[in-house]
Design an enzyme around this catalytic site. Structure first.
Site, PDB file in Angstrom:
ATOM      1  N   ARG A 291     -26.526 -17.910   4.573  1.00 31.77           N
ATOM      2  CA  ARG A 291     -28.091 -17.323   5.491  1.00 31.77           C
ATOM      3  C   ARG A 291     -28.960 -18.064   5.957  1.00 31.77           C
ATOM      4  NH1 ARG A 291     -25.953 -14.307   0.155  1.00 31.77           N
ATOM      5  NH2 ARG A 291     -24.237 -13.836   1.315  1.00 31.77           N
TER       6      ARG A 291
ATOM      7  N   ARG B 273     -18.098  -2.375  -4.553  1.00 31.99           N
ATOM      8  CA  ARG B 273     -18.695  -4.030  -4.586  1.00 31.99           C
ATOM      9  C   ARG B 273     -19.705  -3.784  -3.327  1.00 31.99           C
ATOM     10  NH1 ARG B 273     -13.832  -4.621  -3.127  1.00 31.99           N
ATOM     11  NH2 ARG B 273     -13.572  -7.265  -2.046  1.00 31.99           N
TER      12      ARG B 273
ATOM     13  N   ARG C 205     -20.475  -3.190   1.833  1.00 27.58           N
ATOM     14  CA  ARG C 205     -19.016  -3.401   3.290  1.00 27.58           C
ATOM     15  C   ARG C 205     -17.588  -3.310   2.539  1.00 27.58           C
ATOM     16  NH1 ARG C 205     -19.236  -7.543   6.245  1.00 27.58           N
ATOM     17  NH2 ARG C 205     -20.234  -9.376   4.981  1.00 27.58           N
ATOM     18  N   TYR C 206     -17.351  -3.603   1.608  1.00 24.32           N
ATOM     19  CA  TYR C 206     -16.494  -2.990   0.857  1.00 24.32           C
ATOM     20  C   TYR C 206     -16.606  -1.911  -0.509  1.00 24.32           C
ATOM     21  CZ  TYR C 206     -14.829  -8.209   1.491  1.00 24.32           C
ATOM     22  OH  TYR C 206     -14.774  -9.725   2.247  1.00 24.32           O
TER      23      TYR C 206
ATOM     24  N   LYS D 260     -13.560 -11.148   3.667  1.00 24.27           N
ATOM     25  CA  LYS D 260     -12.905 -12.604   3.021  1.00 24.27           C
ATOM     26  C   LYS D 260     -11.515 -12.231   3.768  1.00 24.27           C
ATOM     27  CE  LYS D 260     -16.594 -13.573   0.268  1.00 24.27           C
ATOM     28  NZ  LYS D 260     -17.155 -12.380   0.155  1.00 24.27           N
TER      29      LYS D 260
ATOM     30  N   ASP E 165     -18.749 -21.301   8.182  1.00 22.08           N
ATOM     31  CA  ASP E 165     -18.861 -19.568   8.382  1.00 22.08           C
ATOM     32  C   ASP E 165     -19.550 -20.585   9.547  1.00 22.08           C
ATOM     33  OD1 ASP E 165     -18.415 -17.872   6.594  1.00 22.08           O
ATOM     34  OD2 ASP E 165     -20.014 -17.717   6.144  1.00 22.08           O
TER      35      ASP E 165
ATOM     36  N   CYS F 283     -33.799 -20.392  -2.961  1.00 22.39           N
ATOM     37  CA  CYS F 283     -33.249 -21.275  -3.516  1.00 22.39           C
ATOM     38  C   CYS F 283     -33.989 -22.985  -4.100  1.00 22.39           C
ATOM     39  CB  CYS F 283     -32.138 -21.988  -2.783  1.00 22.39           C
ATOM     40  SG  CYS F 283     -31.554 -20.613  -2.165  1.00 22.39           S
TER      41      CYS F 283
ATOM     42  N   CYS G 223     -26.400 -23.342   5.113  1.00 19.51           N
ATOM     43  CA  CYS G 223     -26.496 -22.133   4.049  1.00 19.51           C
ATOM     44  C   CYS G 223     -25.680 -21.209   4.891  1.00 19.51           C
ATOM     45  CB  CYS G 223     -27.104 -21.750   3.816  1.00 19.51           C
ATOM     46  SG  CYS G 223     -28.472 -20.440   2.849  1.00 19.51           S
TER      47      CYS G 223
ATOM     48  N   ASP H   2     -14.102 -15.771   5.949  1.00 23.15           N
ATOM     49  CA  ASP H   2     -14.657 -14.943   5.786  1.00 23.15           C
ATOM     50  C   ASP H   2     -14.977 -14.531   7.259  1.00 23.15           C
ATOM     51  OD1 ASP H   2     -16.450 -13.047   5.243  1.00 23.15           O
ATOM     52  OD2 ASP H   2     -17.885 -14.005   3.397  1.00 23.15           O
TER      53      ASP H   2
ATOM     54  N   CYS I  34     -29.108 -25.638   1.033  1.00 21.74           N
ATOM     55  CA  CYS I  34     -27.344 -26.337   0.963  1.00 21.74           C
ATOM     56  C   CYS I  34     -27.409 -26.353   2.693  1.00 21.74           C
ATOM     57  CB  CYS I  34     -26.753 -25.800   1.625  1.00 21.74           C
ATOM     58  SG  CYS I  34     -26.708 -25.308  -0.554  1.00 21.74           S
TER      59      CYS I  34
HETATM   60  C1  PLP Z   1     -18.029 -12.186  -0.526  1.00 21.95           C
HETATM   61  C2  PLP Z   1     -18.782 -10.184  -0.887  1.00 21.95           C
HETATM   62  C3  PLP Z   1     -18.233  -9.834  -1.772  1.00 21.95           C
HETATM   63  C4  PLP Z   1     -17.302 -10.472  -3.077  1.00 21.95           C
HETATM   64  O1  PLP Z   1     -15.526 -10.577  -2.635  1.00 21.95           O
HETATM   65  P1  PLP Z   1     -15.109 -10.888  -3.891  1.00 21.95           P
HETATM   66  O2  PLP Z   1     -14.381 -11.319  -3.231  1.00 21.95           O
HETATM   67  O3  PLP Z   1     -15.350  -9.495  -5.026  1.00 21.95           O
HETATM   68  O4  PLP Z   1     -15.830 -11.584  -4.917  1.00 21.95           O
HETATM   69  C5  PLP Z   1     -18.757  -8.420  -1.855  1.00 21.95           C
HETATM   70  N1  PLP Z   1     -19.621  -7.881  -0.844  1.00 21.95           N
HETATM   71  C6  PLP Z   1     -19.691  -8.883   0.281  1.00 21.95           C
HETATM   72  C7  PLP Z   1     -20.794  -8.094   1.971  1.00 21.95           C
HETATM   73  C8  PLP Z   1     -19.599 -10.141   0.181  1.00 21.95           C
HETATM   74  O5  PLP Z   1     -19.567 -10.836   1.335  1.00 21.95           O
END
Ligand code: PLP
Length: 382
Positions: free
Chosen positions: A141, A123, A119-120, A344, A300, A132, A139, A337, A136
């Site tokens: 997911r 990363r 998404r980002y 986020k 969420d 798990c 959850c 989120d 929880c």
């Molecule tokens: C939370 C998340 C991350 C990591 O986000 P950070 O703010 O860097 O901790 C990366 N990808 C996805 C899809 C996430 O939900």
């Protein structure tokens, strides 16, 4: 000033069950003896109607399973016990609000390869398992976790590794699921080695609740293995100070001694941790365990979790009650989120009272106001 204490989970009621210390301390024994059926739960807890119905009816959505270690922390009669609310189902889980979704954070639509959420820009979130140590009830997911719902987690490790190899903008890989620390040391090591060998991946993180649910899994052997993959970060998940038992503190200590950098992710939950008092004790205890509070999540919009969510104003009130009142290191970032896959979004109390071309008026943690003048245009020609 309340005194901070770390009490052991054992011996609790399991002392009556004649379990040996050796068994109790074994992760294998803990997993094999998870409490999941109505009959087993009722042997130890006095359930209310909502819980009994919940245990019977939620089994096709998200499995019920609690490790003896964590089960020991549950109050035997109080349905509002914070640990109990996190892991014992209630009938409200079968109620769905129209605003709720199966995949509220839009993960399924951001997967270039099954199991890999990109998404980002730099990363990725790599979902490596659907299992798990315990489940929880809130959850994020639950649509794919625990293996009982219709939707299964698809994860293709080889295809994911190939994607990462040819995607140099990814410098940070977050392993989650499910809980990656449920794998054997050998299986986890194999996966970490493959990721570690990709030159543009600068660091790896693991998201895990195992230090809380199953501290017995954090063996010296596991820590020695993890140490080979630095820089390695671990995001643990603690919601209430009573979860930080002496066994958990010791397990976190072993990880910290192995050089693993740890942060905590909490979820803001109704009647679990929705007060400044509980949150303050939690974050201060975390620092004593060498864990830095990282995120506090607004719940969420997961189907069947309305009874566990609070308003966003509650989260703002908590951050406001921490900032200035305790160590800055103890304060997590409160985030929502975004429903629909926006990622986020930080949410903060408003400390800027007024801002114009002349000055900015700021408010401190005590509510006192202070003026900071705007910078004057410099006369010096650069
Ligand atoms: C939370 C998340 C991350 C990591 O986000 P950070 O703010 O860097 O901790 C990366 N990808 C996805 C899809 C996430 O939900």
């Amino acid at each position: 000033m309340t005194e901070i204490t770390f009490t052991p989970s054992a011996p609790g009621y399991w002392a009556d069950a004649n379990v040996s210390q050796e068994d109790w301390n074994s992760a294998k024994w803990q997993l094999k003896n998870r409490i999941s059926s109505l009959a087993d739960i009722e042997k130890h807890l006095t359930l209310c109607e909502e819980e009994r119905a919940g245990i019977l009816l939620t089994g096709t959505k998200l499995a019920t399973a609690v490790t003896p270690h964590y089960f020991n922390l549950i109050h035997p009669t109080d349905p509002n016990c914070p640990m109990r609310r996190q892991v014992i189902p209630r009938i409200e889980e079968t109620h769905t609000d129209p605003s709720e979704l199966a995949d509220p954070c839009g993960e399924d639509s951001h997967m270039p390869v099954p199991g890999l959420v990109h998404r980002y820009p730099d990363r990725v979130l790599f979902l490596v398992t659907d299992r798990c140590a315990a489940y929880c009830r809130y959850c994020t997911r639950s649509r794919v976790v625990s293996g009982v719902s219709d939707q299964k987690l698809e994860t293709q490790w080889d295809a994911a590794i190939e994607y990462l190899k040819k995607t140099p903008q990814v410098r940070d890989v977050l392993l989650s699921g499910g809980d990656p620390l449920l794998f054997s040391d050998a299986k986890l090591e194999k996966l970490l080695s493959k990721l570690h060998a990709i030159p543009h991946i600068q660091f790896i993180r693991i998201g895990s609740r195992i230090p809380i649910f199953l501290p017995q899994r954090i063996t010296p052997e596991l820590c020695a293995m993890l140490k080979k993959f630095h820089p390695l970060f671990l995001s643990i998940h603690t919601n209430h100070p009573a979860e930080l038992t002496s066994e958990v503190r010791d397990a976190l200590g072993r990880l910290a001694d192995a050089g693993v950098v740890m942060g905590n992710q909490s979820v803001l939950l109704d009647r679990v941790n929705d007060s400044v008092e509980v949150q303050k004790e939690l974050v201060q205890k975390l620092l004593m365990c060498r864990v830095r509070p990282y995120y506090l999540y607004q719940g969420d919009l997961i189907q069947g979790t309305a009874h566990l969510r609070t308003g966003i104003s509650k989260g703002i009130e908590i951050i406001e009650g921490l900032r200035g009142h305790t160590s800055g290191y103890a304060i997590p970032q409160y985030v929502v989120d975004a429903p629909g896959g926006g990622g986020k979004i930080p949410v903060n109390p408003q400390y800027v009272v007024e801002s114009n071309t002349e000055h900015t008026i700021l408010r401190n943690y005590e509510g006192k106001e202070f003026t900071y003048p705007e910078a004057k245009p410099s006369k010096i020609v650069r």
